[in-house]
Design a protein around this motif. Sequence first.
Motif, PDB file in Angstrom:
ATOM      1  N   ARG A 267      -6.942  -6.527  -7.735  1.00 41.66           N
ATOM      2  CA  ARG A 267      -6.520  -6.768  -6.352  1.00 41.66           C
ATOM      3  C   ARG A 267      -5.265  -7.643  -6.303  1.00 41.66           C
ATOM      4  O   ARG A 267      -4.374  -7.434  -5.476  1.00 41.66           O
ATOM      5  N   TYR A 268      -5.213  -8.618  -7.202  1.00 46.55           N
ATOM      6  CA  TYR A 268      -4.055  -9.511  -7.201  1.00 46.55           C
ATOM      7  C   TYR A 268      -2.778  -8.742  -7.535  1.00 46.55           C
ATOM      8  O   TYR A 268      -1.732  -8.944  -6.901  1.00 46.55           O
ATOM      9  N   LEU A 269      -2.852  -7.841  -8.527  1.00 50.42           N
ATOM     10  CA  LEU A 269      -1.663  -7.061  -8.885  1.00 50.42           C
ATOM     11  C   LEU A 269      -1.204  -6.193  -7.713  1.00 50.42           C
ATOM     12  O   LEU A 269       0.003  -6.067  -7.455  1.00 50.42           O
ATOM     13  N   LEU A 270      -2.139  -5.597  -7.003  1.00 52.43           N
ATOM     14  CA  LEU A 270      -1.780  -4.758  -5.858  1.00 52.43           C
ATOM     15  C   LEU A 270      -1.169  -5.592  -4.741  1.00 52.43           C
ATOM     16  O   LEU A 270      -0.160  -5.189  -4.126  1.00 52.43           O
ATOM     17  N   ARG A 271      -1.739  -6.769  -4.465  1.00 52.08           N
ATOM     18  CA  ARG A 271      -1.165  -7.627  -3.416  1.00 52.08           C
ATOM     19  C   ARG A 271       0.229  -8.117  -3.813  1.00 52.08           C
ATOM     20  O   ARG A 271       1.120  -8.262  -2.966  1.00 52.08           O
ATOM     21  N   LEU A 272       0.414  -8.366  -5.104  1.00 53.21           N
ATOM     22  CA  LEU A 272       1.714  -8.811  -5.588  1.00 53.21           C
ATOM     23  C   LEU A 272       2.760  -7.711  -5.371  1.00 53.21           C
ATOM     24  O   LEU A 272       3.885  -7.988  -4.918  1.00 53.21           O
ATOM     25  N   ALA A 273       2.382  -6.460  -5.667  1.00 53.28           N
ATOM     26  CA  ALA A 273       3.302  -5.337  -5.452  1.00 53.28           C
ATOM     27  C   ALA A 273       3.604  -5.159  -3.966  1.00 53.28           C
ATOM     28  O   ALA A 273       4.751  -4.895  -3.576  1.00 53.28           O
ATOM     29  N   LEU A 274       2.580  -5.313  -3.135  1.00 53.95           N
ATOM     30  CA  LEU A 274       2.774  -5.157  -1.688  1.00 53.95           C
ATOM     31  C   LEU A 274       3.648  -6.262  -1.111  1.00 53.95           C
ATOM     32  O   LEU A 274       4.356  -6.047  -0.122  1.00 53.95           O
TER      33      LEU A 274
ATOM     34  N   SER B  89       7.182  -4.892  -1.340  1.00 55.96           N
ATOM     35  CA  SER B  89       7.523  -3.819  -0.404  1.00 55.96           C
ATOM     36  C   SER B  89       7.444  -4.266   1.044  1.00 55.96           C
ATOM     37  O   SER B  89       8.079  -3.661   1.917  1.00 55.96           O
ATOM     38  N   GLY B  90       6.646  -5.315   1.298  1.00 59.11           N
ATOM     39  CA  GLY B  90       6.488  -5.778   2.678  1.00 59.11           C
ATOM     40  C   GLY B  90       5.485  -4.985   3.466  1.00 59.11           C
ATOM     41  O   GLY B  90       5.325  -5.203   4.673  1.00 59.11           O
ATOM     42  N   ILE B  91       4.805  -4.057   2.820  1.00 61.70           N
ATOM     43  CA  ILE B  91       3.785  -3.255   3.506  1.00 61.70           C
ATOM     44  C   ILE B  91       2.509  -4.083   3.639  1.00 61.70           C
ATOM     45  O   ILE B  91       2.023  -4.648   2.656  1.00 61.70           O
ATOM     46  N   VAL B  92       1.975  -4.151   4.838  1.00 61.17           N
ATOM     47  CA  VAL B  92       0.791  -4.971   5.101  1.00 61.17           C
ATOM     48  C   VAL B  92      -0.423  -4.060   5.271  1.00 61.17           C
ATOM     49  O   VAL B  92      -0.497  -3.291   6.239  1.00 61.17           O
ATOM     50  N   PRO B  93      -1.391  -4.117   4.358  1.00 61.86           N
ATOM     51  CA  PRO B  93      -2.585  -3.263   4.478  1.00 61.86           C
ATOM     52  C   PRO B  93      -3.515  -3.825   5.558  1.00 61.86           C
ATOM     53  O   PRO B  93      -3.524  -5.030   5.829  1.00 61.86           O
ATOM     54  N   PRO B  94      -4.334  -2.970   6.161  1.00 60.53           N
ATOM     55  CA  PRO B  94      -5.239  -3.449   7.219  1.00 60.53           C
ATOM     56  C   PRO B  94      -6.359  -4.336   6.700  1.00 60.53           C
ATOM     57  O   PRO B  94      -6.932  -5.127   7.457  1.00 60.53           O
ATOM     58  N   ASN B  95      -6.717  -4.204   5.422  1.00 60.51           N
ATOM     59  CA  ASN B  95      -7.779  -5.043   4.874  1.00 60.51           C
ATOM     60  C   ASN B  95      -7.564  -5.196   3.368  1.00 60.51           C
ATOM     61  O   ASN B  95      -6.596  -4.654   2.807  1.00 60.51           O
ATOM     62  N   ASN B  96      -8.466  -5.936   2.722  1.00 62.49           N
ATOM     63  CA  ASN B  96      -8.310  -6.253   1.304  1.00 62.49           C
ATOM     64  C   ASN B  96      -9.165  -5.371   0.406  1.00 62.49           C
ATOM     65  O   ASN B  96      -9.363  -5.672  -0.761  1.00 62.49           O
ATOM     66  N   GLU B  97      -9.684  -4.269   0.959  1.00 57.77           N
ATOM     67  CA  GLU B  97     -10.477  -3.354   0.146  1.00 57.77           C
ATOM     68  C   GLU B  97      -9.592  -2.708  -0.922  1.00 57.77           C
ATOM     69  O   GLU B  97      -8.414  -2.420  -0.675  1.00 57.77           O
ATOM     70  N   LEU B  98     -10.164  -2.480  -2.088  1.00 58.10           N
ATOM     71  CA  LEU B  98      -9.385  -1.964  -3.205  1.00 58.10           C
ATOM     72  C   LEU B  98      -8.726  -0.636  -2.860  1.00 58.10           C
ATOM     73  O   LEU B  98      -7.534  -0.429  -3.129  1.00 58.10           O
TER      74      LEU B  98
END
Length: 463
Positions: free
Chosen positions: A143-150, A153-162
């Motif tokens: 999850r940390y790697l995905l949040r780091l990539a986001l 890009s500046g893309i904000v996901p609606p939640n923290n689900e994998l």
Amino acid sequence: MKHVKAHLFLIICGIVAIVALAVWYFPIGGVREKTIEEAQKRHAQVKAINEFNNFTINIPGMEPLKGPPIPKITAERRKAMEEMKDKANRIAVEFAKGNRINRVTVQGDKVIPMLGDKAMPHHLPAVDATQVDPYNYKSEYERYLLRLALSLSGIVPPNNELGTLQAAAKMAVPPTAEEINAAIEAEKRAYSLRPEAKEWKDTNLPPERMTEIATRMISDRAVASRMYVAPAALQRRGFLANPLAKPSNPQVFESFVDCWLMTDIVRAINGVNADAFASRANPKAGEKHAVAHSAIKRLDRIVVGGSGAAAAAAAADASGTPSAGGLFLAAVRSGPTPGNPQMGAVAAGGIDHTRSMTGRTGEDKYDVVLVRVQMVIDPSAINKFIDQLYQQNNAYTVLNVQMQAVDPFEALANGYLFGDTQCVRVEILVEALLFREWTTPIMPAEYRALLGIAPAGPAVAQQ
């Protein structure tokens, strides 16, 4: 004759004197020269004494002192030297403290590793051997790697689900051919339901309409992201590939190091792009930060560890056994140690200029990690990125920069819109130092043995 007899005594004395002078200066070779040499030595001694009395001693923090080094002066000098040594030690302590910022937190006598701003106390046995939970860490790490990539890009996901994070991360790259074909097929189906389509029995879209769909999708991705982030841009340890794999302690430690260094690089990139967006020409109110506004357009890859041999890192990761070539730049060794007969102790200084520009390979105070950053960037922003990276931590050194011009038509053919700026693809080699004063307490036993470190590392004092 009478006159000679009357002055015979004086004549004899004169002759004796003349003979004595002749003997003194001429027959006894060198007497005259020795006399002159002794006179010159005495003159030099007198000169040295005068210079000694006028000797100037410069002691930091004091006015220059003249005169011979009397005990008071030597004592002051010794005191000044001790103060300088103490100041150097304090600087080293502060340097090590700065080196661990945003990487570990110190709670009492425990050093706890961090992912971002979150402390992770239950994932390394050196921290808490009774509550090690590698499977939970595996989830947190992905999850940390995905949040780091986001964050790039500046893309904000609606939640923290994998699944949500993974879907959002795919929006930071151009649409694939499959995605474009799926959009075209969806429009075909919608078109086929129209009365005129049923009447004409024609469900094919005009070619220009299909081109318009592909162009719109490519443009939408370029506007939705601050920059492109390739799916494999951030280094991922091999245990993520197997859902059932349990990461070993060395793998967990290596992934922590990966994240610390990649986080600094990501923050440096975000700093450069934020400055570029803020200083853009003709800004519009409410304008969204898109790829065209960024100085760094695309992150291709960050490789952490080794001396460039990705195979060494992969082999170490697959086996779960640490390798000096897989993470730390192997230090100069001086023979086997009792704890590890296969590896030698780190030689004093750890300097080897055949390995890198600085010659640093690691020593008893720190270890060296090499990091390669590959990205597409406005060439005028390369130095800005380096400056931003140096602001993240006090132990980075850029060793090498290589660049190659990017063909904008080739990039466009692959779905990348970089804007009006001519870009370059750059590879930057960075040297990072990790001080053992704070890494040893969380280092797995396998790494301690590999590096010739005592089984129990010292704790970092709370400061």
